[in-house]
Design an enzyme around this catalytic site. Structure first.
Site, PDB file in Angstrom:
ATOM      1  CD  GLU A 154      -2.629   0.978   2.698  1.00  0.00           C
ATOM      2  OE1 GLU A 154      -2.614   2.003   3.531  1.00  0.00           O
ATOM      3  OE2 GLU A 154      -3.429  -0.112   3.015  1.00  0.00           O
ATOM      4  CG  HIS A 209     -12.532  -9.373   3.171  1.00  0.00           C
ATOM      5  ND1 HIS A 209     -11.265  -9.969   3.195  1.00  0.00           N
ATOM      6  CD2 HIS A 209     -12.275  -8.397   4.093  1.00  0.00           C
ATOM      7  CE1 HIS A 209     -10.338  -9.184   4.029  1.00  0.00           C
ATOM      8  NE2 HIS A 209     -10.937  -8.184   4.318  1.00  0.00           N
TER       9      HIS A 209
END
Length: 758
Positions: free
Chosen positions: A609, A698
């Site tokens: 990231e 998720h």
């Protein structure tokens, strides 16, 4: 007069209203109509917060993700989501999370792949393309928001993702080229823009953040072709770029046939003069002058010093805004009544950033004297922060200065370490484990809140957490996992928990930002030098180990992730702060080893990231990021096994840097991408252990044993089976026990199947 506008507003709500509304709907406790009503109320509230702006974004609100919204706007909906019928909202949630509220408990479809939005902690659902992809405009949801805004008298500026960025963000599911879809896509964009003009819209914000990345000649040409084709369609277009400088794409962006350009002046202030020179005098230049990704007050005097000459030069052609959407910061500082007053005086959340924007515009249009009192207060706060003794620690500075290359080296190479670890741990082939957390139940959350409120004393809280740890150990014993975790019942968040025990951090009560869907995080505020005053995890991990003979992983968050998932200080290089964090985590690693913990996992979920958007800057970042991990991890004996974990990012292009971290085992997300990430190992021989995640945590869907076996066999075709571990994609804190237990049962059964077939 200087025009003020915003690129986007936090949609989750100041009290996470959207999160709770979504989860009620998914659980069947709220109808779709009730969810829509709550959403409309939130939108109205957020528009009211922005009423002082000249133009207000509309269409920035989403039930899950703005990129997924764009896929539905353009009619690019995967067939698997449509095949089960239901409403468009049902289909939307199937792509987002694998199941709609109306679908059966046994699951529905494979959720769309999810990855990070540029270099942020926001996750988007990756658009899916193949040679048969077609597009068809569906303005239903955007029309609903636009009509609501106009009815409320909002000065609406619709926000859409541009065609270049939409294709750039997506992935082809076959051998077809994404750019080959541009001729089919552009007529739909032209139709969209013409429709917006018919609705009475004057300006449209077209987001093209792909322009701040490295684009090859084909993509640059596609950008020119796209906007040439759209010229003459719709209202005036404001092309919005953010997250970095345009660099070699600056001339391209300035020459496009649009009415205005937004430049991120927080990250590209040096490009402002060049942009003014390149832009046609008929075009607007919007400058992002307030940081949309961090929470420190803007230095208004310093900003005005460079902005006033620009305003004199551009006049009414100057617009000002935050650097990017305010999606990445909390809503309102006013709710932080318990935050340390001194630190609070240094901060600005979304509402306060828009007030800063108003003050800047007023000073530009009417002179500084008009807002003199506010400017003096701002200067005093900025000066107090700079001079505060709480920010700098001579002891920490001395420790960082003493770092040598030896701190980042293991005593022996991996092959030698592996021999000692194998003898000590005695694990089977395809060893099974989880990533760290187990479900955070209502009882856990209530005990934590009671402890914080003083309704539960330390002894009672410890007993409650130990009971949850014991429950996790018993569950793992029953499941037959090979390497255990303690479940992290005591942890509120993988970064916040550690930050609360480190000097240099502060914490908000309601500083929530959206990570994906209903998932929100509350980033700690890293305001000063970091030091670990005492052990943070040893007591809980040692207690868990005392309950089982199986090896127990100590669970830590790595320095790079602590950095990237905090609101980090802006008064020193990020690398300097990361090294401070590395020393703090290193001390914890060594204490865990002294306590007899044989496996220590140091999560670096956010390593990718933080990678700069331009490849020219990658090596500098990766050098200090990898160094920081190695400093944290490598002060242990050969027999201590170091794990790390990374999730939901593209790793293939930095696999060499990941190998250089020299963790004994790495676990990564691969299930949503159907093991696509393992393509990196076609050309790169990864030397250490690897656990390709086989269970998409998720999604509420429970993977079958056959699905997991199939994924692991794909992995074994690229990686020697002796190196493979079997594990979920990520931690299980957001899931329910009713989902976790059958999923892990299937995972353990799949590992047995693989061993028997070996």
């Amino acid at each position: 007069m200087t025009i003020t506008h915003n690129l986007g507003f936090p949609r989750i709500g100041a009290r996470r209203e959207l999160k709770f509304a979504l989860e009620r709907h998914w659980q069947g406790a709220a109808t779709a109509a009730e969810l829509e009503t709550q959403a409309a109320e939130l939108r109205a509230r957020h528009w009211a917060r922005q009423s002082a702006l000249d133009l207000v974004p509309v269409g920035d609100f989403s039930f899950y993700d703005q990129v997924l919204d764009t896929s539905f706007l353009l009619g690019n909906v995967p067939a698997r989501a449509r095949s089960h019928g239901g409403t468009p909202l049902d289909q939307y949630f199937r792509v987002a999370r694998g199941r709609a509220a109306s679908d059966s408990a046994c699951g529905c479809v494979h959720a769309g792949e999810m990855t990070k939005w540029f270099d942020t902690n926001y996750h988007y659902i990756v658009p899916e393309f193949d040679a048969s992809t077609t597009f068809a405009l569906d303005t239903t949801r955007l029309q609903q928001q636009l009509r609501e805004a106009l009815d409320l008298g909002v000065r609406a500026k619709p926000v859409i993702i541009g065609p270049l960025t939409y294709l750039w963000l997506g992935k082809s599911k076959d051998a077809s080229e994404r750019l080959a879809l541009l001729p089919a896509l552009l007529p739909v964009y032209a139709q969209l823009l013409d429709w917006l003009k018919a609705e009475g819209v004057d300006w449209v914000q077209v987001d093209e953040p792909a322009l701040v990345t490295d684009l090859d000649p084909a993509w640059r040409q596609a950008c020119q072709d796209a906007y040439a084709a759209l010229q003459g369609h719709g209202p005036k277009l404001l092309l919005a770029t953010y997250f970095g400088p345009l660099a070699d794409n600056l001339a391209l962006a300035c020459a496009l046939p649009v009415a205005g350009l937004h430049l991120d002046a927080i990250n590209a202030q040096d490009e402002v003069a060049a942009a003014i020179a390149l832009l046609d005098e008929s075009k607007v230049l919007s400058l992002g002058v307030v940081d949309g990704r961090n929470i420190w007050k803007t230095d208004l005097h310093a900003t005005l010093a460079w902005l006033e000459p620009v305003a004199r030069q551009l006049g009414e052609r100057l617009w000002i805004a935050p650097s990017c959407s305010l999606l990445h910061v909390p809503v309102d500082l006013e709710s932080e009544t318990h935050l340390d007053p001194e630190i609070r005086s240094w901060l600005a959340f979304a509402v306060q950033k828009l007030e800063e924007l108003r003050l800047l515009a007023c000073a530009l249009d009417h002179g500084r004297v008009k807002v003199q009192e506010a400017l003096l207060a701002n200067a005093a706060a900025v000066d107090r922060r700079r001079a505060s003794r709480r920010v700098h620690s001579p002891e920490v500075a001395q420790a960082v200065a003493a770092i040598t290359p030896d701190l980042g080296r293991r005593a022996s190479p991996h092959a030698q370490r592996l021999t000692e670890q194998a003898a000590l741990l005695n694990l089977p082939s395809y060893p099974t484990t989880t990533i760290g957390s187990f479900p955070q139940t209502l009882d856990i959350r209530q005990a934590r809140q009671q402890f914080k409120r003083g309704e539960l004393d330390a002894q009672g809280y410890r007993a409650a957490m130990q009971a949850e740890i014991a429950r996790c150990i018993k569950a793992q014993e029953d499941l037959g996992l090979d390497v255990f975790v303690h479940g992290e019942a005591e942890r509120n968040d993988m970064v916040e928990y550690f930050g609360e025990q480190l000097e240099g951090y502060a914490f908000s009560a309601n500083g929530w930002v959206q990570s994906y869907g209903s998932r929100c995080v509350k980033p700690p505020i890293l305001y000063g030098d970091v030091r670990r005053p005492r052990p943070m995890t040893v007591e809980w991990t040692a207690y868990a180990q005392s309950l089982t003979e199986k090896p127990m992983k100590g669970m830590l968050t790595g320095p790079v992730t602590m950095l990237n998932w905090s609101f980090v200080r802006d008064d020193q290089p990020r690398a300097a702060t990361c090294r401070q964090l590395a020393l703090a985590i290193r001390a914890e690693v060594q204490d865990l080893e002294r306590a007899g913990v044989r496996i220590i996992q140091i999560d670096e979920a956010a390593l990718r990231e933080g990678l700069p958007l331009r490849r020219a800057h990658w090596d500098t970042y990766l050098d200090w990021a990898v160094e920081s991990f190695r400093i944290a991890a490598n002060g242990v004996r050969d027999a201590t096994q170091i794990h790390t974990h990374m999730c939901y990012s593209e790793f293939n292009d930095i696999i060499a840097a990941i190998a250089a971290m020299d963790a004994d085992v790495i676990t990564i997300e691969t299930s949503r991408s159907d093991m696509e990430l393992l393509g990196a190992f076609d050309d790169f021989r990864y030397p250490n252990g690897i656990g390709p995640g086989v269970y998409d945590i998720h999604s509420p869907n429970v993977p079958s044993r056959a699905q997991i076996v199939g994924l692991m066999r794909k992995a074994a075709a690229r990686i020697p089976p002796a190196q493979l571990w079997v594990n979920p994609d990520c931690g299980l804190k957001t899931r329910r026990w009713e989902e976790v237990l059958p999923a892990l049962e299937n995972m353990v059964a799949a590992a047995r199947t693989l061993r028997e077939a070996a």
